[in-house]
Design an enzyme around this catalytic site. Structure first.
Site, short mmCIF file in Angstrom:
data_model
loop_
_atom_site.label_atom_id
_atom_site.label_comp_id
_atom_site.label_asym_id
_atom_site.label_seq_id
_atom_site.Cartn_x
_atom_site.Cartn_y
_atom_site.Cartn_z
CG ASP A 5 -1.80 -0.99 1.43
OD1 ASP A 5 -1.59 -2.05 0.63
OD2 ASP A 5 -3.05 -1.01 1.93
CE LYS A 62 -6.68 -1.02 2.93
NZ LYS A 62 -5.37 -1.64 3.11
CE LYS A 72 -4.99 2.07 2.53
NZ LYS A 72 -4.03 1.34 3.53
O1 LIG Z 1 -5.13 1.29 6.27
C1 LIG Z 1 -5.98 1.33 6.97
C2 LIG Z 1 -6.03 2.37 8.12
O2 LIG Z 1 -4.82 2.78 8.45
C3 LIG Z 1 -6.68 2.32 9.25
O3 LIG Z 1 -7.20 3.09 9.99
P1 LIG Z 1 -8.15 3.26 11.14
O4 LIG Z 1 -7.08 2.84 12.16
O5 LIG Z 1 -8.85 4.48 11.33
O6 LIG Z 1 -9.08 1.98 10.99
#
Ligand SMILES: O=C[C@H](O)COP(=O)(O)O
Length: 367
Positions: free
Chosen positions: A204, A303, A267
């Site tokens: 990513d 995503k 994403k």
């Molecule tokens: O890529 C995923 C995100 O960093 C997750 O974010 P979050 O901690 O707000 O769920």
């Protein structure tokens, strides 16, 4: 790593965790052309996803490895911001029947990138995360699917790889100096190569928002192309960090540039900037994917990530994906949700649907 009988890599339509179904919600799948928030007359034909092209190998990667000397993004439709918000809000108010809800909750588990991206992460914490990924609810008598991937920082890739070695779970690593992307291109490329070689299945990467906001689109495209080349056959997700892009038009354009440069997925966010994933932004990106697919025949995954903590909004994202792209996108190969703390609510809501109530002890046992 998640495998199929045909290949060690995932292929479209081969996941044991999710099958396409036509009983999902009312309305015709992939029917967004009639409700597009962009000019729907740009393309004359409706989206046909009955025989989707495979996501891998990525046709963009079989093109010459060096990008064209000069890249100019094609004209993309202007986004009507009011229409985007209204449409997202209409989709969010759709009711979902119990049977579809249970199916949706299970799919969401299989489509989850279970994430830990904290400065305090340790191999021990990653080990616990991987145990949770393998067996989301050890106290349950029900069979739950395992998650799509665990998502970690680069130094944690070996620990995650070891923990999911014999499981049907991918390892995703952030890279390219996540979350800021503030480093020279060579350093960002080198980091992608390192996580690739350390065993990440999915990578990513963040785009260069600084360059994008300065209108240096050729540079953004060239950099993403270089990151795509460095990721080789690994699955590249390109993070736009939509909270920093200022307008929906910018989101739409950045989506196109990322796809042109070879992104396997686009994403929304790193989770470190607010606003992170929102329904209107996701709608704009889904429409960009739809139009790109119509134009090129290459399916790109989506995503949303950041701030998605509850099952109810997560289900709304699924409704939106089906509405815009159809059932063919309701698989882990084409849709993921990135979240650090959504899984427990998915499990609790599944339990509630099954028993008609929450068991208070379960709140305590879900670690
Ligand atoms: O890529 C995923 C995100 O960093 C997750 O974010 P979050 O901690 O707000 O769920």
């Amino acid at each position: 790593m998640r495998t199929t009988s045909a290949s060690p890599r995932r292929r479209c339509g081969t996941s044991a965790n999710a099958t396409t179904s036509t009983k999902w919600w009312t309305g015709s799948p992939g029917s967004a052309a009639s409700g597009s928030v962009c000019d729907p007359t740009r393309f004359g034909q409706s989206l046909d996803v009955r025989s989707p092209a495979p996501l891998w190998p990525n046709p963009a990667r079989s093109m010459p490895q060096s990008p064209p000397a000069t890249y100019r993004p094609p004209q993309v439709p202007t986004v009507d911001e009011v229409a985007a918000r209204e449409r997202a809000s209409r989709l969010a108010s759709r009711s979902i029947k119990t049977e579809a809800k249970v199916e949706g909750l299970k799919r969401l588990i299989a489509m989850l990138d279970l994430t830990t991206l904290e400065g305090a992460d340790t191999p021990g914490k990653v080990k616990s995360l991987c145990q949770k990924a393998r067996t989301p609810d050890p106290g349950s008598d029900q069979d739950h699917p395992s998650v799509g991937a665990v998502c970690v920082y680069p130094p944690m890739v070996p620990a995650a790889r070891e923990q999911v070695a014999d499981a049907d779970i991918n390892v995703a690593s952030v890279a390219s100096y996540f979350p800021s992307g503030q480093a020279a291109l060579e350093e960002r490329v080198a980091e992608v190569e390192r996580v690739r070689d350390a065993g990440a299945d999915e990578i990513d990467v963040v785009i260069n928002r600084n360059a994008f906001l300065a209108g240096e689109y050729e540079r953004v495209h060239r950099e993403i192309s270089a990151l795509a080349d460095a990721s080789g056959e690994k699955h590249l997700k390109v993070i736009l960090e939509t909270g920093e892009l200022e307008t929906y038009d910018a989101v739409r354009l950045a989506s196109r540039i990322a796809m042109d440069a070879g992104a396997d997925f686009i994403k929304t966010s790193t989770g470190k900037v607010k606003p992170a994933a929102t329904m209107p932004v996701t709608l704009v990106m889904l429409e960009a994917i739809r139009d790109y697919y119509r134009e090129t025949g290459r399916p790109v995954g989506m995503k949303p990530a950041g701030g998605i903590r509850k099952a109810k909004p997560a289900l709304r994202y699924l409704v939106m994906v089906r509405e815009v792209l159809g059932d063919a996108w309701l698989t882990p190969e084409r849709f993921r949700i990135g979240a650090s703390s959504l899984l427990n609510d998915l499990l609790l809501q599944l339990e509630k649907e099954r028993h008609g109530r929450y068991h208070s002890k379960r709140y305590l046992s879900l670690g």
